[in-house]
Motif scaffolding. Structure first.
Motif, short mmCIF file in Angstrom:
data_model
loop_
_atom_site.label_atom_id
_atom_site.label_comp_id
_atom_site.label_asym_id
_atom_site.label_seq_id
_atom_site.Cartn_x
_atom_site.Cartn_y
_atom_site.Cartn_z
N LEU A 1 35.98 37.11 32.05
CA LEU A 1 34.35 37.02 31.39
C LEU A 1 33.40 38.12 30.94
O LEU A 1 32.66 37.81 30.22
CB LEU A 1 33.77 37.42 32.75
CG LEU A 1 34.43 36.12 33.91
CD1 LEU A 1 33.81 36.61 35.08
CD2 LEU A 1 33.90 34.42 33.48
N PHE A 2 34.15 39.68 31.28
CA PHE A 2 33.48 40.52 30.27
C PHE A 2 33.80 40.10 28.64
O PHE A 2 32.75 39.87 27.26
CB PHE A 2 33.75 41.65 30.59
CG PHE A 2 33.37 42.89 29.94
CD1 PHE A 2 31.62 43.07 30.04
CD2 PHE A 2 33.70 43.48 28.32
CE1 PHE A 2 31.35 44.75 29.43
CE2 PHE A 2 32.96 44.12 28.17
CZ PHE A 2 32.08 44.90 28.63
N ARG B 1 19.36 38.13 30.49
CA ARG B 1 19.29 39.05 29.90
C ARG B 1 18.70 40.45 29.21
O ARG B 1 19.65 41.01 28.80
CB ARG B 1 18.32 38.85 28.21
CG ARG B 1 18.59 37.32 27.79
CD ARG B 1 17.45 36.49 26.87
NE ARG B 1 17.56 35.23 25.92
CZ ARG B 1 18.15 34.75 25.00
NH1 ARG B 1 16.32 35.39 23.83
NH2 ARG B 1 17.48 32.98 24.76
N ARG B 2 18.65 40.73 30.65
CA ARG B 2 18.26 42.12 30.71
C ARG B 2 19.78 42.38 30.80
O ARG B 2 19.54 44.19 31.48
CB ARG B 2 16.84 42.59 31.37
CG ARG B 2 15.25 41.84 30.72
CD ARG B 2 13.99 42.67 31.75
NE ARG B 2 14.57 43.97 31.86
CZ ARG B 2 14.18 44.46 33.37
NH1 ARG B 2 13.69 43.50 34.24
NH2 ARG B 2 13.70 45.93 33.68
N MET B 3 20.19 42.09 31.88
CA MET B 3 21.46 42.80 32.67
C MET B 3 22.29 42.83 32.12
O MET B 3 22.79 42.30 31.38
CB MET B 3 22.07 40.96 33.62
CG MET B 3 20.93 40.67 34.40
SD MET B 3 21.80 39.72 36.12
CE MET B 3 20.30 39.24 36.39
N ASN B 4 23.10 43.72 32.36
CA ASN B 4 24.74 44.18 31.70
C ASN B 4 25.25 43.97 31.61
O ASN B 4 25.67 43.35 32.76
CB ASN B 4 24.79 46.14 31.65
CG ASN B 4 25.06 46.68 32.57
OD1 ASN B 4 26.18 45.65 33.15
ND2 ASN B 4 24.51 47.44 33.76
N ARG B 5 26.36 43.92 30.57
CA ARG B 5 26.85 42.85 30.69
C ARG B 5 28.18 43.55 31.62
O ARG B 5 28.80 42.30 32.38
CB ARG B 5 28.08 42.42 29.19
CG ARG B 5 26.45 42.16 28.41
CD ARG B 5 27.67 42.56 26.79
NE ARG B 5 26.75 41.91 25.59
CZ ARG B 5 27.34 41.62 24.90
NH1 ARG B 5 28.62 41.50 24.24
NH2 ARG B 5 26.53 41.09 23.71
N SER B 6 28.81 43.95 32.30
CA SER B 6 29.34 44.24 32.88
C SER B 6 28.99 43.80 34.32
O SER B 6 29.52 42.64 35.15
CB SER B 6 30.19 45.84 33.09
OG SER B 6 29.39 46.57 33.78
N ASP B 7 27.92 43.79 34.94
CA ASP B 7 27.15 43.66 35.95
C ASP B 7 27.64 42.36 35.80
O ASP B 7 27.51 41.44 37.04
CB ASP B 7 25.89 43.87 36.18
CG ASP B 7 25.75 45.94 37.00
OD1 ASP B 7 27.16 45.99 36.89
OD2 ASP B 7 24.91 45.99 37.01
N LEU B 8 27.12 41.34 35.07
CA LEU B 8 27.11 40.07 34.40
C LEU B 8 27.70 39.23 34.40
O LEU B 8 28.14 38.53 35.54
CB LEU B 8 25.85 39.30 33.44
CG LEU B 8 26.12 37.92 33.29
CD1 LEU B 8 24.75 37.69 34.39
CD2 LEU B 8 25.50 38.18 31.66
N SER B 9 29.42 40.28 34.68
CA SER B 9 30.22 39.76 34.41
C SER B 9 30.92 39.71 36.00
O SER B 9 31.45 38.16 36.68
CB SER B 9 31.82 40.11 33.71
OG SER B 9 31.10 40.05 32.41
#
Length: 148
Positions: free
Chosen positions: A14-15, A86-94
């Motif tokens: 996902l990342f 859009r403000r979330m970092n990609r690892s947290d979002l994944s």
């Protein structure tokens, strides 16, 4: 391979997929390439030793999450106070996408397990406060699901 290890592979898929959101063909080929590890590659992690059956399970779940991404992202955004996708970092979002998918669409995983596993991923791959953010957002999603 344990369920936790499978989850970690799905998180990594996902990342990676976030870097290829604009081009479905590139994203699909990158998801497949995840399981290869060229000889002489000096990456800091070992090659993926994943059976074909496990690869299929990882890809199926990753693709299922990506196919529901808009709906999952809407739920994440509704549950996260003052944070947009859009403000979330990609690892947290994944991690959030995986956890939200398990809460909302995978009846084989108890909600507490889905949240706990997401928190463990956040402790391993997220920032210093990622685990509490992820716990809070997924807790909100679970409460909303229970109340509907």
């Amino acid at each position: 391979m344990t369920r936790r290890e499978l989850r970690e592979h799905i998180f990594r898929e996902l990342f990676t997929a976030q870097f290829y959101e604009e081009n479905e063909e590139d994203r699909s080929s990158q998801l497949e390439l995840y399981f290869t590890h060229p000889e002489g590659d000096d990456l800091d992690f070992p090659p993926c030793e994943v059976s074909p059956q496990e690869q299929e399970e990882i890809l199926l779940k990753t693709r299922a999450i990506l196919s529901l991404k808009e709906e999952i992202d809407r739920m994440i955004e509704e549950a996260s106070v003052a944070w947009t996708i859009r403000r979330m970092n990609r690892s947290d979002l994944s991690i959030l996408r995986l956890g939200a998918y398990e809460l909302l669409y995978d009846d084989t995983i108890p909600p507490k397990v889905a949240i706990n596993e997401a928190v463990l991923l956040a402790r391993k791959f997220g920032g210093e406060e990622s685990y509490s953010f992820i716990n809070g957002v997924l807790g909100q999603i679970q409460r909303k699901k229970e109340n509907s």
